[in-house]
Write an enzyme that holds these catalytic residues in place. Structure first.
Site, PDB file in Angstrom:
ATOM      1  N   HIS B 138     -29.628  14.587   9.126  1.00 14.59           N
ATOM      2  CA  HIS B 138     -30.411  15.781   8.808  1.00 14.59           C
ATOM      3  C   HIS B 138     -31.287  15.439   7.608  1.00 14.59           C
ATOM      4  O   HIS B 138     -30.932  14.597   6.776  1.00 14.59           O
ATOM      5  CB  HIS B 138     -29.431  16.908   8.450  1.00 14.59           C
ATOM      6  N   ASP B 215     -21.734  13.944   5.143  1.00 11.19           N
ATOM      7  CA  ASP B 215     -22.362  15.250   5.310  1.00 11.19           C
ATOM      8  C   ASP B 215     -21.559  15.982   6.383  1.00 11.19           C
ATOM      9  O   ASP B 215     -21.678  15.692   7.570  1.00 11.19           O
ATOM     10  CB  ASP B 215     -23.822  15.052   5.732  1.00 11.19           C
ATOM     11  N   GLN B 218     -21.855  19.979   9.928  1.00 11.81           N
ATOM     12  CA  GLN B 218     -21.512  20.342  11.295  1.00 11.81           C
ATOM     13  C   GLN B 218     -20.007  20.245  11.567  1.00 11.81           C
ATOM     14  O   GLN B 218     -19.448  21.045  12.303  1.00 11.81           O
ATOM     15  CB  GLN B 218     -22.257  19.434  12.279  1.00 11.81           C
ATOM     16  N   LYS B 241     -22.107  27.734   8.032  1.00 17.46           N
ATOM     17  CA  LYS B 241     -21.785  27.065   9.296  1.00 17.46           C
ATOM     18  C   LYS B 241     -20.273  27.025   9.543  1.00 17.46           C
ATOM     19  O   LYS B 241     -19.818  26.462  10.530  1.00 17.46           O
ATOM     20  CB  LYS B 241     -22.352  25.634   9.288  1.00 17.46           C
ATOM     21  N   CYS B 385     -34.556  19.560  11.874  1.00 23.98           N
ATOM     22  CA  CYS B 385     -34.550  18.869  10.567  1.00 23.98           C
ATOM     23  C   CYS B 385     -34.029  17.441  10.729  1.00 23.98           C
ATOM     24  O   CYS B 385     -33.275  16.950   9.878  1.00 23.98           O
ATOM     25  CB  CYS B 385     -33.734  19.631   9.533  1.00 23.98           C
TER      26      CYS B 385
END
Lengths: 147, 438
Positions: B138, B215, B218, B241, B385
């Site tokens: 991302h 990261d 998700q 999220k 993104c």
């Protein structure tokens, strides 16, 4: 409403793809991106005797953006830069939530974009080719110097 | 809570008031969970309860409400630590979101000059030091490192992606060298859904003494984690999220690293002592939480993670795998072997999240999403993104369906029916449209 967005007029305009292709020796070329989705338009202009004498564009974008570029390709050649800037203003006005211009544009196809006004996230799709056109004119014939 | 598989989505959906609404006269089929997931009633109640019974600033005043707010805020920090398997609340820093967390690392770890002896992890990166990212990232895990490159002269390298949208880890030996100081990768792709083989990444990084940042934007929503077992050094994720509110995220980092890192932002709350001449800083985590933090949001995030921990994870994962299979099979059926629909990501269920991106030849993702919106189906179209990944596949964007535990077969079937309608309206495959879409 999207039922209206994808009516035949817009699909036909997009499919016609008027003005597609690049110019060999443009007076100015502008490439603009839609940051929302990564779509891109490159637009070339050529001017002669104070009017747009040739235009070309390459569009990698959605139906709305393709249709807007096609409308420009159909009508822009022969117009003065001042008139083209005014048409871009008409499109901006059309997309405002409180409605479009009181008098219809000399480019009747612009009315086909009226349903987009209700969908703020898609305004940029319609405006991108017009912004590219104005930016190219600004580069080739700065405002006030196009008479 | 434990559910029979067929009862799972119905029981869960009842907890999400927003899912009961209609859109354009149609039942809502919310399949944009990779962008923002919805909040269950327990999270909404936790936020409302905090704002109506304990709203005050934290870690400042001594009155009753301030004490209650501080206790709720720190309990949420402890809940985050439990969810991450960290056990030490002081390793949890509340941020504005996942982007804020990664930027914090890029500045505090990247720029460095921490309070240590100059030889610790807070010493910062310098010219020639390397950070490894990937084509799968991302923008939030690309741009901060490019900005660090501008500030510090680091070298930024990128791991390639395989044709099925996974990190190509065969390049790790080539790309993780002696100058590598940080490997910053997604835990799972927001486009392809591919889950990273963290063990291989950590092994490669450890071999050269590099740190590892994941990261988790998700991945974090898909069940509690065990970060010490994963072996990473930094983990970032966001509240919105993970069934929580907007405006809050988490950076988890190993305590010894946080202790050696300088602050990112300056202001109230992050100090020990301020004079006109100089300032000394608070211990972590408060050193990294300048100003009034997002208090109610943090409370909501704590409630959201508590809610996830209460789910039957095995049942949820089985349910989501079945829905993903249904979607992949449905797309293949809709394509009828014409080669018009192309899934950008793994075509199987191995090591993937329920995130399915696809392109349709002759139809732009935004046009597809606009038409599906009229069917009540909420999808995301565009580059997500992740423009370097789009470049990798030679496309400008995809249409993406991202599933959460409250989705059901009806949502998938509505998507497929809407997509069939969109393809017909956009004259896909007829050769008549002449559109120049990707």
């Amino acid at each position: 409403m999207s039922e209206d967005l994808y009516q035949n007029d817009l699909l036909r305009l997009a499919a016609e793809a008027r003005g597609t292709g690049r110019l060999q020796a443009p007076d100015a070329s502008v490439t603009l991106d839609n940051p929302l989705c990564g779509d891109r338009i490159t637009l070339d202009v050529q001017l002669a005797a104070g009017r747009l004498s040739a235009l070309g564009h390459e569009v990698r974008a959605c139906v709305l953006c393709q249709a807007a570029a096609s409308v420009i390709g159909r009508h822009a050649v022969g117009e003065t830069p001042a008139r083209l800037r005014a048409v871009a203003g008409e499109v901006r006005a059309l997309l405002k939530p409180d409605g479009g211009p009181a008098t219809p544009s000399a480019w009747p196809e612009i009315a086909a974009f009226q349903p987009v006004a209700a969908i703020r996230s898609r305004h940029v799709c319609v405006e991108l080719p017009f912004k590219a056109l104005v930016a190219a004119l600004d580069a080739a014939a700065p405002e006030g110097g196009d008479a | 809570m434990t559910f029979q598989p067929e009862a799972l989505p119905a029981a869960l959906r009842r907890q999400f008031p927003l899912l009961g609404r209609t859109v354009h006269g149609q039942p809502l089929h919310y399949l944009d969970n990779a962008a923002t997931s919805q909040m269950p009633q327990s999270v909404l109640d936790a936020i409302a309860n905090h704002e109506t019974t304990a709203r005050a600033n934290v870690l400042r005043s001594v009155h009753f409400l301030a004490e209650a707010a501080s206790a709720a805020y720190e309990e949420s920090r402890a809940e985050c630590a439990r969810y991450l398997g960290a056990g030490v609340p002081e390793e949890v820093v509340f941020t504005s979101g996942c982007t804020g967390a990664i930027n914090l690392v890029a500045h505090s770890f990247g720029d460095g000059r921490g309070p240590g002896d100059g030889r610790g992890p807070g010493d910062g990166l310098g010219p020639g030091d390397e950070v490894l990212i990937s084509e799968l990232e991302h923008h939030s895990n690309i741009v901060p490192w490019q900005m660090l490159r501008q500030r510090r002269g680091i070298v930024l390298k990128a791991l390639p992606v395989t044709d099925d949208g996974r990190l190509d880890l065969t390049h790790l030996p080539r790309l993780v060298g002696d100058r590598c100081r940080l490997v910053a990768l997604t835990h799972a792709s927001n486009v392809t859904g591919a889950v990273t083989d963290v063990a291989s990444v950590v092994a490669a990084a450890r071999a050269v003494g590099a740190k590892v940042l994941l990261d988790g934007a998700q991945y974090a929503a898909h069940g509690p984690l065990d970060l010490p077992a994963l072996g990473v050094d930094f983990y970032a994720f966001s509240g919105h999220k993970t069934f929580g509110p907007n405006g809050v995220g988490v950076l988890w980092a190993r305590g010894e690293i946080l202790a050696d890192m300088p602050p990112f932002l300056g202001g109230g709350e992050m100090i020990r002592r301020v004079t006109i001449e100089a300032t000394t800083y608070a211990e972590p985590p408060h050193r990294f939480e300048a100003g009034t933090p997002p208090i109610a949001q943090a409370v909501g995030l704590g409630a959201a993670l508590r809610w996830i921990r209460g789910l039957d994870q095995a049942a949820v994962q089985a349910h989501l795998a079945a829905l993903t299979r249904r979607l992949l099979d449905g797309l293949a059926a809709l394509d009828r072997g014409r080669g018009l629909i192309r899934v950008i990501g793994p075509g199987d269920l191995a090591a993937r999240l329920p995130v399915v991106s696809f392109t349709v030849t002759g139809a732009h993702p935004h046009d597809i999403c606009q038409i599906l919106d009229r069917h009540g189906v909420a999808l995301r179209g565009g580059h997500h993104c992740a423009q370097p990944l789009m470049d990798r596949f030679g496309i400008t964007g995809t249409t993406r369906a991202s599933l959460a535990c409250y989705n059901d077969a009806g949502d998938i079937d509505a998507l497929l029916a809407g997509l069939e309608d969109a393809m017909a309206r956009l004259r896909v495959g007829t050769g008549a449209s002449g559109l120049s879409n990707p």
